[in-house]
Design a protein around this motif. Structure first.
Motif, PDB file in Angstrom:
ATOM      1  N   ALA A  23       0.850  -1.351   0.159  1.00 23.12           N
ATOM      2  CA  ALA A  23       0.050   0.075   0.038  1.00 23.12           C
ATOM      3  C   ALA A  23       0.977   1.418   0.117  1.00 23.12           C
ATOM      4  O   ALA A  23       0.321   2.084  -0.853  1.00 23.12           O
ATOM      5  N   CYS A  24       1.871   1.156   0.770  1.00 25.63           N
ATOM      6  CA  CYS A  24       2.731   2.174   0.803  1.00 25.63           C
ATOM      7  C   CYS A  24       3.349   2.747  -0.566  1.00 25.63           C
ATOM      8  O   CYS A  24       3.705   4.065  -0.838  1.00 25.63           O
ATOM      9  N   GLU A  25       3.672   1.694  -1.232  1.00 27.83           N
ATOM     10  CA  GLU A  25       4.200   1.906  -2.593  1.00 27.83           C
ATOM     11  C   GLU A  25       3.238   2.906  -3.515  1.00 27.83           C
ATOM     12  O   GLU A  25       3.746   3.622  -4.458  1.00 27.83           O
ATOM     13  N   LEU A  26       1.917   2.688  -3.211  1.00 28.16           N
ATOM     14  CA  LEU A  26       1.087   3.302  -3.925  1.00 28.16           C
ATOM     15  C   LEU A  26       0.735   4.618  -3.499  1.00 28.16           C
ATOM     16  O   LEU A  26      -0.069   5.696  -4.287  1.00 28.16           O
ATOM     17  N   LEU A  27       1.197   5.138  -2.368  1.00 26.55           N
ATOM     18  CA  LEU A  27       1.107   6.314  -1.949  1.00 26.55           C
ATOM     19  C   LEU A  27       2.031   7.457  -2.393  1.00 26.55           C
ATOM     20  O   LEU A  27       3.090   7.923  -1.667  1.00 26.55           O
ATOM     21  N   THR A 156       3.190  -7.871  -4.537  1.00 22.48           N
ATOM     22  CA  THR A 156       1.964  -7.284  -4.964  1.00 22.48           C
ATOM     23  C   THR A 156       0.790  -8.076  -5.258  1.00 22.48           C
ATOM     24  O   THR A 156       0.944  -9.454  -5.364  1.00 22.48           O
ATOM     25  N   LEU A 157      -0.415  -7.599  -5.204  1.00 20.50           N
ATOM     26  CA  LEU A 157      -1.685  -8.272  -5.520  1.00 20.50           C
ATOM     27  C   LEU A 157      -1.684  -8.954  -6.809  1.00 20.50           C
ATOM     28  O   LEU A 157      -1.350  -8.254  -7.937  1.00 20.50           O
ATOM     29  N   ASN A 158      -1.882 -10.160  -6.994  1.00 28.13           N
ATOM     30  CA  ASN A 158      -1.919 -10.635  -8.423  1.00 28.13           C
ATOM     31  C   ASN A 158      -3.398 -11.079  -8.950  1.00 28.13           C
ATOM     32  O   ASN A 158      -3.575 -11.503 -10.149  1.00 28.13           O
ATOM     33  N   HIS A 159      -4.358 -10.776  -8.111  1.00 29.02           N
ATOM     34  CA  HIS A 159      -5.937 -10.751  -8.453  1.00 29.02           C
ATOM     35  C   HIS A 159      -6.097  -9.192  -9.047  1.00 29.02           C
ATOM     36  O   HIS A 159      -6.194  -8.416  -8.317  1.00 29.02           O
ATOM     37  N   GLU A 160      -6.391  -9.439 -10.295  1.00 33.45           N
ATOM     38  CA  GLU A 160      -6.929  -7.917 -10.919  1.00 33.45           C
ATOM     39  C   GLU A 160      -7.816  -7.101 -10.473  1.00 33.45           C
ATOM     40  O   GLU A 160      -7.391  -5.717 -10.065  1.00 33.45           O
ATOM     41  N   GLU A 161      -8.715  -7.821 -10.249  1.00 30.08           N
ATOM     42  CA  GLU A 161     -10.149  -6.981  -9.804  1.00 30.08           C
ATOM     43  C   GLU A 161      -9.698  -6.511  -8.226  1.00 30.08           C
ATOM     44  O   GLU A 161     -10.089  -5.454  -7.762  1.00 30.08           O
ATOM     45  N   LEU A 162      -9.051  -7.378  -7.440  1.00 31.25           N
ATOM     46  CA  LEU A 162      -8.715  -6.795  -6.060  1.00 31.25           C
ATOM     47  C   LEU A 162      -7.865  -5.727  -6.031  1.00 31.25           C
ATOM     48  O   LEU A 162      -7.713  -4.874  -5.215  1.00 31.25           O
ATOM     49  N   ASN A 163      -6.743  -6.028  -6.830  1.00 32.46           N
ATOM     50  CA  ASN A 163      -5.867  -5.090  -6.953  1.00 32.46           C
ATOM     51  C   ASN A 163      -6.500  -3.732  -7.342  1.00 32.46           C
ATOM     52  O   ASN A 163      -5.835  -2.624  -6.843  1.00 32.46           O
ATOM     53  N   GLU A 164      -7.230  -3.611  -8.250  1.00 32.56           N
ATOM     54  CA  GLU A 164      -7.951  -2.240  -8.549  1.00 32.56           C
ATOM     55  C   GLU A 164      -8.762  -1.726  -7.497  1.00 32.56           C
ATOM     56  O   GLU A 164      -8.655  -0.692  -7.185  1.00 32.56           O
ATOM     57  N   GLN A 165      -9.474  -2.632  -6.705  1.00 29.67           N
ATOM     58  CA  GLN A 165     -10.248  -2.251  -5.395  1.00 29.67           C
ATOM     59  C   GLN A 165      -9.235  -1.674  -4.344  1.00 29.67           C
ATOM     60  O   GLN A 165      -9.535  -0.663  -3.697  1.00 29.67           O
TER      61      GLN A 165
END
Length: 177
Positions: A23-27, A156-165
């Motif tokens: 999550a921190c990488e996304l901030l 990283t999340l590898n589930h595309e829909e979960l990753n977008e959420q």
């Protein structure tokens, strides 16, 4: 903008810590400080301990970290459907110093577990209780079946829909100012 982030776990290989780091990488619009609850180990809270010790310095420091931040990101480990003892203990000590623990900070609350519910019970409790302690929950998300949905090598999340959420939930800490 400064964000305080932590996993509500003391496990060295905590999957919630992995989720927090992702999550921190996304901030990208914030300075992020990741706290480790192992650095805030305190005696188990009780009124007797409080009378004996007063307010421990580590609890004051943890509370100050929240106060000095512009937002808070927490990923909750679920222990028997509830908070981990480590989180509950630091929270209890902090709430004795300042009942409004979260000090009107915008928050993103997460959880994950190896199971199909992803720590949903503890996340629901955290989302429900945060406003009583002056937290402003901007988003929350539970990640089920961590080992099926998270690539531990790539972190990283590898589930595309979960990753977008997930990206959408975390993005709320990039936009609140």
């Amino acid at each position: 903008m400064k964000i305080i982030a932590f996993a509500a776990s003391t496990h060295k290989k905590s999957i919630n810590k992995q989720l927090v780091h992702y999550a921190c990488e996304l901030l990208d619009k914030a300075e992020v400080e990741v706290l480790d609850l192992n650095n805030y180990e305190l005696p188990l809270y009780s009124q007797d301990k409080e009378e004996e010790l007063g307010h421990p310095q580590l609890a004051k420091e943890f509370l100050n970290k929240i106060g000095e931040s512009d937002g808070v990101l927490i990923s909750f480990a679920e222990h028997n459907g509830s908070y981990s003892v480590a989180y509950k203990n630091i929270f209890d000590w902090c709430s004795r110093i300042e009942p409004k623990v979260f000090q009107s900070k915008p928050m993103v609350l997460l959880s994950t577990s190896p199971g199909s519910m992803g720590g949903a019970s503890v996340l629901a409790a955290a989302v429900q209780s945060a406003p009583y302690f002056d937290g402003i929950v901007k988003a929350s998300l539970s990640i089920p079946s961590f080992y099926d949905n998270f690539d531990t090598e790539k972190q990283t999340l590898n589930h595309e829909e979960l990753n977008e959420q997930f990206k959408d939930a975390v993005s709320h800490l990039n936009h609140f100012k």
